[in-house]
Design an enzyme around this catalytic site. Structure first.
Site, PDB file in Angstrom:
ATOM      1  CG  ASP A   1       0.435  -1.068  -3.534  1.00 20.80           C
ATOM      2  OD1 ASP A   1      -0.804  -1.029  -3.553  1.00 20.80           O
ATOM      3  OD2 ASP A   1       1.123  -0.070  -3.244  1.00 20.80           O
TER       4      ASP A   1
ATOM      5  CE  LYS B   1      -4.673 -11.704  -1.546  1.00 18.57           C
ATOM      6  NZ  LYS B   1      -3.282 -11.343  -1.909  1.00 18.57           N
TER       7      LYS B   1
ATOM      8  CG  ASN C   1      -2.550  -2.715 -12.332  1.00 17.59           C
ATOM      9  OD1 ASN C   1      -3.651  -2.539 -11.813  1.00 17.59           O
ATOM     10  ND2 ASN C   1      -2.217  -3.841 -12.911  1.00 17.59           N
TER      11      ASN C   1
ATOM     12  CB  THR D   1      -7.324  -2.478  -9.042  1.00 17.35           C
ATOM     13  OG1 THR D   1      -6.742  -3.598  -8.377  1.00 17.35           O
ATOM     14  CG2 THR D   1      -7.562  -1.369  -8.050  1.00 17.35           C
TER      15      THR D   1
ATOM     16  CB  SER E   1      -6.051 -11.100  -4.684  1.00 19.62           C
ATOM     17  OG  SER E   1      -5.036 -10.475  -5.426  1.00 19.62           O
TER      18      SER E   1
ATOM     19  CE  LYS F   1      -8.482  -1.447  -0.300  1.00 15.99           C
ATOM     20  NZ  LYS F   1      -7.391  -1.101  -1.229  1.00 15.99           N
TER      21      LYS F   1
ATOM     22  CE  LYS G   1      -0.345  -2.203   0.050  1.00 20.08           C
ATOM     23  NZ  LYS G   1      -1.500  -2.263  -0.846  1.00 20.08           N
TER      24      LYS G   1
HETATM   25  P1  NDP Z   1       1.873   1.511 -10.390  1.00 22.32           P
HETATM   26  O1  NDP Z   1       3.232   1.316  -9.833  1.00 22.32           O
HETATM   27  O2  NDP Z   1       1.418   0.627 -11.485  1.00 22.32           O
HETATM   28  O3  NDP Z   1       1.711   3.037 -10.882  1.00 22.32           O
HETATM   29  C1  NDP Z   1       1.830   4.137 -10.045  1.00 22.32           C
HETATM   30  C2  NDP Z   1       1.938   5.342 -10.940  1.00 22.32           C
HETATM   31  O4  NDP Z   1       1.553   6.489 -10.192  1.00 22.32           O
HETATM   32  C3  NDP Z   1       3.353   5.600 -11.433  1.00 22.32           C
HETATM   33  O5  NDP Z   1       3.354   5.688 -12.812  1.00 22.32           O
HETATM   34  C4  NDP Z   1       3.761   6.932 -10.816  1.00 22.32           C
HETATM   35  O6  NDP Z   1       4.425   7.813 -11.672  1.00 22.32           O
HETATM   36  C5  NDP Z   1       2.421   7.556 -10.544  1.00 22.32           C
HETATM   37  N1  NDP Z   1       2.512   8.486  -9.440  1.00 22.32           N
HETATM   38  C6  NDP Z   1       3.056   8.294  -8.221  1.00 22.32           C
HETATM   39  N2  NDP Z   1       2.929   9.393  -7.485  1.00 22.32           N
HETATM   40  C7  NDP Z   1       2.290  10.291  -8.272  1.00 22.32           C
HETATM   41  C8  NDP Z   1       1.861  11.618  -8.083  1.00 22.32           C
HETATM   42  N3  NDP Z   1       2.028  12.240  -6.926  1.00 22.32           N
HETATM   43  N4  NDP Z   1       1.213  12.219  -9.115  1.00 22.32           N
HETATM   44  C9  NDP Z   1       1.020  11.599 -10.288  1.00 22.32           C
HETATM   45  N5  NDP Z   1       1.427  10.345 -10.523  1.00 22.32           N
HETATM   46  C10 NDP Z   1       2.038   9.724  -9.527  1.00 22.32           C
HETATM   47  O7  NDP Z   1       0.886   1.453  -9.150  1.00 22.32           O
HETATM   48  P2  NDP Z   1      -0.626   0.936  -9.077  1.00 22.32           P
HETATM   49  O8  NDP Z   1      -1.380   1.462 -10.230  1.00 22.32           O
HETATM   50  O9  NDP Z   1      -0.618  -0.514  -8.804  1.00 22.32           O
HETATM   51  O10 NDP Z   1      -1.120   1.645  -7.742  1.00 22.32           O
HETATM   52  C11 NDP Z   1      -1.617   2.987  -7.735  1.00 22.32           C
HETATM   53  C12 NDP Z   1      -2.427   3.207  -6.473  1.00 22.32           C
HETATM   54  O11 NDP Z   1      -3.513   2.274  -6.433  1.00 22.32           O
HETATM   55  C13 NDP Z   1      -1.684   3.027  -5.149  1.00 22.32           C
HETATM   56  O12 NDP Z   1      -2.219   3.901  -4.189  1.00 22.32           O
HETATM   57  C14 NDP Z   1      -2.033   1.588  -4.771  1.00 22.32           C
HETATM   58  O13 NDP Z   1      -1.901   1.367  -3.386  1.00 22.32           O
HETATM   59  C15 NDP Z   1      -3.484   1.545  -5.214  1.00 22.32           C
HETATM   60  N6  NDP Z   1      -4.032   0.210  -5.417  1.00 22.32           N
HETATM   61  C16 NDP Z   1      -3.439  -0.661  -6.291  1.00 22.32           C
HETATM   62  C17 NDP Z   1      -3.990  -1.916  -6.486  1.00 22.32           C
HETATM   63  C18 NDP Z   1      -3.469  -2.862  -7.495  1.00 22.32           C
HETATM   64  O14 NDP Z   1      -4.114  -3.892  -7.728  1.00 22.32           O
HETATM   65  N7  NDP Z   1      -2.348  -2.598  -8.147  1.00 22.32           N
HETATM   66  C19 NDP Z   1      -5.155  -2.360  -5.689  1.00 22.32           C
HETATM   67  C20 NDP Z   1      -5.763  -1.327  -4.892  1.00 22.32           C
HETATM   68  C21 NDP Z   1      -5.185  -0.103  -4.739  1.00 22.32           C
HETATM   69  P3  NDP Z   1       5.980   7.767 -11.962  1.00 22.32           P
HETATM   70  O15 NDP Z   1       6.085   6.707 -13.040  1.00 22.32           O
HETATM   71  O16 NDP Z   1       6.323   9.131 -12.422  1.00 22.32           O
HETATM   72  O17 NDP Z   1       6.630   7.355 -10.665  1.00 22.32           O
END
Ligand code: NDP
Length: 445
Positions: free
Chosen positions: A169, A93, A243, A212, A378, A117, A129
């Site tokens: 993700d 998962k 997200n 999340t 999930s 986790k 993953k």
């Molecule tokens: P999204 O795709 O929804 O959003 C990611 C955002 O982060 C984008 O807007 C991007 O900006 C921004 N970003 C990327 N790199 C940087 C940086 N260096 N500095 C500032 N902003 C940045 O992703 P999620 O919210 O789903 O995921 C975010 C994190 O959370 C990841 O590490 C993911 O693995 C983790 N996560 C997510 C889960 C989920 O349910 N979605 C569950 C658990 C963990 P830009 O638009 O400019 O590219």
């Protein structure tokens, strides 16, 4: 060198030799090794079963070519992977990420962390993953659909509700999951929940999108309660605008905290008096439409090419991506008075930054514990699908709160020290023990 440091060094020498150049993966393994190797050494069953050495090698890595056609009729070739890390306690998962930075090292670090986790959630979920080095920026909706269909055309034969259950993700949200699941369903000719994060119309769980970010805030509340504090009135700096970031911001603002930032790769949106729910929703809509956040509605300013970590905050929640906070940023935060850092993203702190915040007496929660709300819901989506039933948003939210509190309890049980709580150690050990006990029971299988 201490005995523990020697143990870690000897162990890591071998892991480094087998994974040359895979820096993110090595960082993730070393962090766990630091916390669990002494326990492994002192437990004859764990030691004989070489638990961490086994867990540092994925069950398998599936790699494939993804060929798709853009709107102009040009063909493109991308690389896709699924790292099936461990199914010791349940089906594989973990999410799917589409980003140009995706490679085997990034997916191995994410899959490895996912093992611990998922174990911490208390649900029967293994770790995995996947993703592709596809960049969705600037791509049309039809191009995204064709990419998702081509990706699932390859991945589809390796997954299933009792085998491997991917989710979203970075850059894989509800829209992409719809395309991926539609392709899976067509490929299999059967409807079963082999993907989570689905729309509610076709088997998705209420609250999965929020889980999340909301779960992160529930975990922060549990950490604050531990020292008799409340979230209300706290100044919270958040990075990211996706997200996790926007839902954490929303829940924090609902609970009366001041969310002073969100951010993306081009800069930081700052609101000294706290972002309103309308402003947070505006950020979410901009992101959804692929637009930037450089011209926010009144009361907030966009500061190009800056990070949120120079702001004065009580709490910092890195919610964007791995290694986004380095040692200097961590020290800036400590100097300006931050008392709690909880990871919304996976491994957003560099190893040096983790060292600095732990030395600086900051209460620090690793993503394994604090961002586990998404995978937990999930897990509930999988059981709702298996039982052909659905829960209401309120039921799921109650369940999410309960699960985050239980994760917090498991973490502090293993992480209590003479002078406080070591959340990183607690999360690593609690996750490790559960998987280790399963491996011991299986023998060499
Ligand atoms: P999204 O795709 O929804 O959003 C990611 C955002 O982060 C984008 O807007 C991007 O900006 C921004 N970003 C990327 N790199 C940087 C940086 N260096 N500095 C500032 N902003 C940045 O992703 P999620 O919210 O789903 O995921 C975010 C994190 O959370 C990841 O590490 C993911 O693995 C983790 N996560 C997510 C889960 C989920 O349910 N979605 C569950 C658990 C963990 P830009 O638009 O400019 O590219």
């Amino acid at each position: 060198m201490t005995e523990r440091a020697q143990l870690v060094e000897t162990f890591m020498e071998d892991v480094r030799a087998r994974n040359t150049g895979q820096d993110e993966f090595l960082q993730a393994v070393e962090e766990v090794a630091e916390d669990v190797l002494t326990i492994e050494k002192n437990n004859p069953d764990y030691a004989r079963n070489k638990v961490l050495e086994r867990l540092s090698e994925p069950d398998r890595i599936i790699g494939f070519r993804v060929v798709w056609e853009d709107d102009a009729g040009e063909y493109h070739i991308n690389r896709g992977w699924r790292v099936q890390f461990s199914n010791a306690i349940g089906p594989y998962k973990g999410g799917i990420r589409f980003h140009p930075s995706v490679n085997a090292s990034v997916l191995k670090f994410l899959g490895f962390e996912q093992i611990f986790k998922n174990a911490l959630t208390g649900l029967p979920l293994g770790g995995a993953k996947g993703g592709a080095d596809f960049d969705p920026k600037g791509r049309s909706d039809r191009e995204i659909m064709r990419f998702c269909q081509a990706f699932m055309g390859e991945l589809g034969r390796y997954i299933g509700p009792d085998r491997d259950v991917p989710a979203g993700d970075i850059n894989v949200g509800t829209r992409e999951i719809g395309y991926l699941f539609g392709a899976y369903k067509k490929l299999q000719g059967e409807f079963h929940g082999a993907v989570t994060g689905k729309g509610e119309a076709f088997g998705g769980s209420a609250m999965r999108v929020e889980a999340t970010g909301y779960g992160l805030i529930y975990f922060v509340q549990a950490m604050l309660n531990e020292t008799g504090q409340e979230i209300e009135g706290k100044r919270i700096a958040i990075s990211g605008k996706g997200n996790v970031a926007t839902h954490a911001a929303e829940k924090a603002a609902q609970l009366g905290a001041k969310v002073i930032s969100l951010s993306d790769t081009s800069g930081t949106l700052v609101a000294e008096d706290g972002l309103s729910l309308e402003q947070i929703d505006w950020v979410r809509q901009q992101k959804r439409q692929g637009l930037d956040i450089s011209a926010p509605p009144g009361g907030a300013v966009f500061e190009p090419d800056t990070l949120p970590w120079a702001l004065e905050a009580d709490i910092a929640l890195p919610c964007a991506t791995q290694n986004e906070m380095d040692e200097k940023s961590a020290k800036d935060l400590i100097d300006s008075g931050v008392r709690l850092i909880a990871e919304g993203a996976n491994m957003p702190l560099t190893a040096d930054a983790v060292h600095a915040v732990r030395e600086g007496g900051v209460s620090y929660a690793p993503g394994k514990a604090s961002n586990a709300g998404g995978v937990a819901i999930s897990g509930l989506e999988m059981s709702q699908n298996a039982h052909r039933r659905s829960m209401t948003a309120d039921q799921v939210d109650q369940e999410l709160k309960k699960i985050m509190c239980m994760i917090h309890e498991r973490t502090i049980r293993e992480g209590k020290t003479g002078n406080g709580i070591d959340y990183r150690c607690g999360a690593n050990i609690a996750g490790y023990r559960k998987v280790a006990d399963a491996l011991v029971a299986y023998g060499t299988m």
